[in-house]
Scaffold this motif. Structure first.
Motif, PDB file in Angstrom:
ATOM      1  N   LEU A 623       0.848  -1.208   0.061  1.00 51.13           N
ATOM      2  CA  LEU A 623      -0.021   0.159   0.111  1.00 51.13           C
ATOM      3  C   LEU A 623       0.787   1.271   0.013  1.00 51.13           C
ATOM      4  N   LYS A 624       1.835   1.486   0.827  1.00 51.94           N
ATOM      5  CA  LYS A 624       2.677   2.723   0.987  1.00 51.94           C
ATOM      6  C   LYS A 624       3.477   2.910  -0.068  1.00 51.94           C
ATOM      7  N   THR A 625       4.088   1.569  -0.606  1.00 49.61           N
ATOM      8  CA  THR A 625       4.905   1.927  -1.925  1.00 49.61           C
ATOM      9  C   THR A 625       3.990   2.250  -3.124  1.00 49.61           C
ATOM     10  N   ARG A 626       2.793   1.794  -3.335  1.00 42.08           N
ATOM     11  CA  ARG A 626       2.046   2.348  -4.206  1.00 42.08           C
ATOM     12  C   ARG A 626       1.589   3.714  -4.276  1.00 42.08           C
ATOM     13  N   VAL A 627       1.191   4.149  -2.853  1.00 45.18           N
ATOM     14  CA  VAL A 627       0.965   5.755  -2.875  1.00 45.18           C
ATOM     15  C   VAL A 627       2.220   6.413  -3.042  1.00 45.18           C
ATOM     16  N   THR A 628       3.261   6.073  -2.699  1.00 40.73           N
ATOM     17  CA  THR A 628       4.607   6.836  -2.733  1.00 40.73           C
ATOM     18  C   THR A 628       4.755   6.886  -4.326  1.00 40.73           C
ATOM     19  N   GLN A 629       4.639   5.765  -5.281  1.00 37.07           N
ATOM     20  CA  GLN A 629       4.649   5.933  -6.552  1.00 37.07           C
ATOM     21  C   GLN A 629       3.926   6.995  -7.106  1.00 37.07           C
ATOM     22  N   LEU A 630       2.714   7.200  -6.679  1.00 37.06           N
ATOM     23  CA  LEU A 630       1.700   8.204  -7.142  1.00 37.06           C
ATOM     24  C   LEU A 630       2.149   9.707  -6.400  1.00 37.06           C
ATOM     25  N   GLY A 631       3.310   9.650  -5.673  1.00 37.88           N
ATOM     26  CA  GLY A 631       3.525  10.903  -5.071  1.00 37.88           C
ATOM     27  C   GLY A 631       2.508  11.523  -3.927  1.00 37.88           C
ATOM     28  N   GLY A 632       1.865  10.478  -3.321  1.00 38.58           N
ATOM     29  CA  GLY A 632       0.990  10.941  -2.299  1.00 38.58           C
ATOM     30  C   GLY A 632       1.264  10.503  -1.028  1.00 38.58           C
ATOM     31  N   ASN A 633       0.129  10.555  -0.158  1.00 39.01           N
ATOM     32  CA  ASN A 633       0.291  10.017   1.347  1.00 39.01           C
ATOM     33  C   ASN A 633      -0.843   9.269   1.767  1.00 39.01           C
ATOM     34  N   ILE A 634      -0.920   8.352   2.838  1.00 44.93           N
ATOM     35  CA  ILE A 634      -1.962   7.572   3.290  1.00 44.93           C
ATOM     36  C   ILE A 634      -2.174   7.671   4.611  1.00 44.93           C
ATOM     37  N   GLU A 635      -3.091   7.825   5.086  1.00 44.38           N
ATOM     38  CA  GLU A 635      -3.521   7.773   6.605  1.00 44.38           C
ATOM     39  C   GLU A 635      -4.626   6.997   7.104  1.00 44.38           C
ATOM     40  N   PHE A 636      -4.559   6.419   8.483  1.00 49.14           N
ATOM     41  CA  PHE A 636      -5.600   5.543   8.583  1.00 49.14           C
ATOM     42  C   PHE A 636      -6.219   6.214   9.917  1.00 49.14           C
ATOM     43  N   ASP A 637      -7.431   6.336  10.078  1.00 48.06           N
ATOM     44  CA  ASP A 637      -8.176   6.713  11.579  1.00 48.06           C
ATOM     45  C   ASP A 637      -8.778   5.624  11.893  1.00 48.06           C
ATOM     46  N   THR A 638      -8.300   4.994  13.145  1.00 51.24           N
ATOM     47  CA  THR A 638      -9.024   3.667  13.350  1.00 51.24           C
ATOM     48  C   THR A 638      -8.454   3.376  14.966  1.00 51.24           C
ATOM     49  N   ASN A 639      -9.352   2.592  15.343  1.00 55.01           N
ATOM     50  CA  ASN A 639      -9.319   2.159  16.838  1.00 55.01           C
ATOM     51  C   ASN A 639     -10.021   0.755  16.763  1.00 55.01           C
ATOM     52  N   LYS A 640      -9.540  -0.240  17.587  1.00 53.18           N
ATOM     53  CA  LYS A 640     -10.278  -1.532  17.989  1.00 53.18           C
ATOM     54  C   LYS A 640     -11.663  -1.212  18.314  1.00 53.18           C
ATOM     55  N   GLY A 641     -12.508  -1.788  17.655  1.00 59.20           N
ATOM     56  CA  GLY A 641     -13.830  -1.467  18.113  1.00 59.20           C
ATOM     57  C   GLY A 641     -14.837  -0.333  17.163  1.00 59.20           C
ATOM     58  N   SER A 642     -13.868   0.305  16.749  1.00 56.31           N
ATOM     59  CA  SER A 642     -14.626   1.886  16.217  1.00 56.31           C
ATOM     60  C   SER A 642     -14.495   1.976  14.650  1.00 56.31           C
ATOM     61  N   GLY A 643     -14.316   1.010  14.037  1.00 57.60           N
ATOM     62  CA  GLY A 643     -14.330   1.084  12.418  1.00 57.60           C
ATOM     63  C   GLY A 643     -12.998   1.613  12.058  1.00 57.60           C
ATOM     64  N   THR A 644     -12.874   1.672  10.536  1.00 55.96           N
ATOM     65  CA  THR A 644     -11.358   2.142   9.824  1.00 55.96           C
ATOM     66  C   THR A 644     -11.824   3.139   8.762  1.00 55.96           C
ATOM     67  N   THR A 645     -10.958   4.143   8.621  1.00 55.63           N
ATOM     68  CA  THR A 645     -11.229   5.202   7.619  1.00 55.63           C
ATOM     69  C   THR A 645      -9.927   5.158   7.281  1.00 55.63           C
ATOM     70  N   ALA A 646      -9.481   4.910   5.879  1.00 58.32           N
ATOM     71  CA  ALA A 646      -8.245   5.045   5.194  1.00 58.32           C
ATOM     72  C   ALA A 646      -8.291   6.353   4.036  1.00 58.32           C
ATOM     73  N   ILE A 647      -7.561   7.122   4.224  1.00 58.50           N
ATOM     74  CA  ILE A 647      -7.605   8.618   3.466  1.00 58.50           C
ATOM     75  C   ILE A 647      -6.534   8.616   2.655  1.00 58.50           C
ATOM     76  N   VAL A 648      -6.410   8.462   1.228  1.00 58.35           N
ATOM     77  CA  VAL A 648      -5.475   8.638   0.134  1.00 58.35           C
ATOM     78  C   VAL A 648      -5.311   9.983  -0.569  1.00 58.35           C
ATOM     79  N   ASP A 649      -4.213  11.002  -0.541  1.00 56.09           N
ATOM     80  CA  ASP A 649      -4.546  12.249  -1.137  1.00 56.09           C
ATOM     81  C   ASP A 649      -3.165  12.253  -2.189  1.00 56.09           C
TER      82      ASP A 649
END
Length: 653
Positions: A623-649
């Motif tokens: 994931l990180k390598t593909r995002v780096t190839q696109l010149g962007g960044n990836i962030e995760f907003d998650t905790n156990k039991g509260s769902g996950t949001t992945a954001i790529v810009d």
């Protein structure tokens, strides 16, 4: 339309101030010193809060001064801090933000002495609001970071107010993507608390943020969420909702719906006696009629707006309104009126620029005066030193010895400083060299990973072709021979039927593996079609609901970029299917100019991000390598039991 944005921020900030006063009241019992349980102090503070909410600033300030004097005499750090906090809030209401900062800092000093961590988090938030209103965003960001840190550790119930301030701070700097991220977090918080009032206010703020950043489809999605709770909305919230949706409908050309929504907004504001937004609503109604060619009705509403704006306090929207009126008169053939309002427009624009120029001149004049004062201080210091030197000539022998001693020390220090400087420079050069080596190693690693992924894509395509053309053809041939054998068998053997079922499953599995490894839809029809095809495959009405939202992707991207985006989404969705135990997944892919934003959100069990980073699995690295190839960044907003949001810009050329 700019005024709506300002009103949005003003309403949210005023809510923060009210929450801050309420918080101060609620935390009174947590700050106990020798005199914090004094009923006289408690009654005095209740009086301050009551006068504040009544809007009686003069009496509130007097009551606060009495409370401060009494708290100071009794040594109550708690009530001293609260008194300064109340004074700061009064200055904020009056627009005197620097005076408010001075009072908040006095309270901050007492909070630190009392080790009141919750109060510190609240005061940091108040200071951030003041600096934001002064457009000193770097300082505001430092204070709000301190507030969020304190809230996470000592005051989680205050986190929604800190996030609100941070979202508004990003909004003020036109960093709408970052602001939207925190509006999303606030939405989750208010849902968990079942706080419908703040949930609806936050949805309106979020929709406004999307609208001003030209993401109107996303704004309409948020407004549809608001509509689900409309029965619990206040009249003012419904007025804002109708106004926001009316603006969106006007932009997309649904003029009749926009007109009805503006009228509903006017009626709602009239019902609560709030005429602040009338001038803008009148102007926007005029725009609705103007674009439809109904210039008489347009002029009617423009005149109403002009009548409300024609005073010194409300002239900031006058230039635009005059320009609209000039064009309308021109369409009606009234050249004199058109010239009059265009002349007024030009005059107001000149006054605006002249005022801005005066502010700049005043700023540079103040800077010049400050430098002049510093120069005078240096000159005075030099003259004093000269007088001292003249007096020292009377004891020249002693001074000579002293000077020699001082010179020897200075030379020693100088050589020592030179030695240390050379050592520091040498260490710095060595560090730069080491950093360069590490950078080259990282680049080399990325190149290797890129080559590996390209090889994987080629191998995927080759294996998929062989599976489809080779194994698939062989299985089809075997199935044909089975059919021939079955036709010659006289008995209806269950084993033959079972063999047919197994063979059909094998054909389906080969076809599925071939499709996953090389999507023909992606290569032939593009990313949008491939994503819709993927969603159709994984959606299950009973187990998993998948929602796909795509905006701004009318034109295809380069094939390599589309493959990378598809693989990123495929990896994220695959993780949801394998680990998240989710019932809902939302995939959003938005493009605005050269900026692309991807968000994959689920309501599953979540995961420990720090633990996943430590494990450094192949999926996360890819994931990180593909995002780096696109010149962007990836962030995760998650905790156990509260769902996950992945954001790529990232940006595309």
């Amino acid at each position: 339309m700019f005024r709506i944005s300002c009103l949005l921020l003003t309403i949210t900030i005023s809510q923060c101030k009210e929450d801050e006063v309420t918080t101060t009241t609620n935390t009174a019992t947590t700050e106990v010193t020798a005199s914090d349980d004094n009923p006289v102090l408690a009654a005095g503070f209740d009086t301050v809060v009551s006068l504040y909410y009544q809007g009686n600033a003069t009496q509130c300030r007097k009551a606060t001064a009495r409370l401060l004097a009494l708290a100071d005499s009794l040594g109550s750090l708690n009530y001293i801090a609260k008194s300064y906090n109340a004074l700061g809030s009064l200055f904020v209401d009056e627009g005197h933000y620097r005076k408010a900062i001075r009072e908040y800092k006095k309270g901050l000093y007492r909070r630190r002495k009392a080790k009141d961590m919750q109060g510190l988090a609240s005061d940091y938030n108040n200071l951030a609001i003041c600096w934001k209103n002064l457009s000193v965003f770097d300082t505001a960001l430092l204070y709000i970071d301190s507030s969020i840190t304190g809230c996470k550790k000592y005051y989680p119930d205050y986190m929604n107010r800190a996030y609100t301030t941070l979202a508004n701070l990003y909004y003020s700097q036109k960093l709408y993507s970052q602001a939207s991220r925190f509006y999303t977090r606030l939405h989750k918080i208010y849902l968990e608390k079942s706080d419908t009032f703040n949930l609806l206010t936050n949805l309106l703020n979020h929709a406004n943020c999307y609208r001003v950043s030209y993401m109107r489809d996303s704004a309409l999605v948020i407004l549809d969420k608001f509509n689900n709770y409309a029965a619990d909305a206040t009249t003012e919230q419904m007025a804002r909702y109708c106004h926001e949706k009316g603006i969106c409908q006007l932009v997309i050309g649904k003029y009749e719906e926009a007109e009805l929504l503006y009228i509903k907004s006017l009626e709602a504001y009239t019902a609560i006696g709030d005429s602040f937004m009338f001038d803008e609503l009148y102007r926007e109604l005029g725009e609705v009629y103007q674009v439809q060619g109904d210039y008489q009705h347009a002029l009617k509403y423009y005149r109403k707006s002009f009548a409300m704006l024609n005073n010194p306090q409300r002239k900031y929207d006058m230039p635009d309104l005059c320009e609209f009126m000039a064009k309308t008169y021109m369409y009606l053939g009234d050249a004199d009126s058109a010239i009059h309002f265009m002349t007024l427009h030009n005059k107001l624009e000149k006054e605006k620029y002249a005022k801005e120029a005066q502010i700049e001149v005043a700023r540079y004049s103040a800077k010049f005066e400050n430098e002049k004062l510093q120069s005078q201080k240096i000159q005075l210091k030099y003259e004093n030193e000269e007088a001292v030197r003249k007096n020292q000539k009377l004891t020249i022998s002693v001074i000579s010895v002293s000077l020699l001693f001082v010179i020897s020390i200075a030379v020693t220090l100088l050589f020592r400083q030179l030695y240390l400087s050379r050592k520091i420079i040498s260490e710095r050069n060595e560090q730069l060299h080491q950093n360069k080596i590490e950078q080259l190693m990282r680049e080399n690693q990325i190149d290797r990973m890129t080559a590996l992924m390209e090889g994987q894509e080629q191998e995927r395509s080759r294996i998929a072709t062989e599976l489809h053309d080779g194994v698939g053809s062989l299985l089809a041939t075997v199935k044909h021979y089975f059919e021939v054998v079955e036709s010659k068998l006289q008995s209806n053997d269950n084993l033959v039927k079972k063999a047919f079922n197994i063979l059909d499953k094998a054909c389906d599995e080969v076809r599925r593996i071939s499709h996953d490894m090389a999507s023909n839809v992606l290569s032939k029809f593009g990313l949008k079609a491939a994503l819709y095809d993927m969603v159709d495959m994984i959606s299950d009405k009973d187990k998993l609901k998948v929602q796909l939202i795509i905006t701004g992707m009318e034109n295809r991207l380069e094939n390599s970029v589309e493959i990378q985006i598809f693989r990123i989404i495929q990896e994220l969705v695959g993780n949801v299917l394998k680990h998240a135990k989710a019932s809902e997944v939302v995939i959003q892919l938005n493009r605005h100019n050269d900026q692309i934003n991807l968000m994959v959100e689920d309501n599953g069990v979540g995961f420990d991000y720090n633990e996943a980073i430590k494990k450094d699995g192949m999926g996360m690295r890819n994931l990180k390598t593909r995002v780096t190839q696109l010149g962007g960044n990836i962030e995760f907003d998650t905790n156990k039991g509260s769902g996950t949001t992945a954001i790529v810009d990232f940006k595309v050329s």
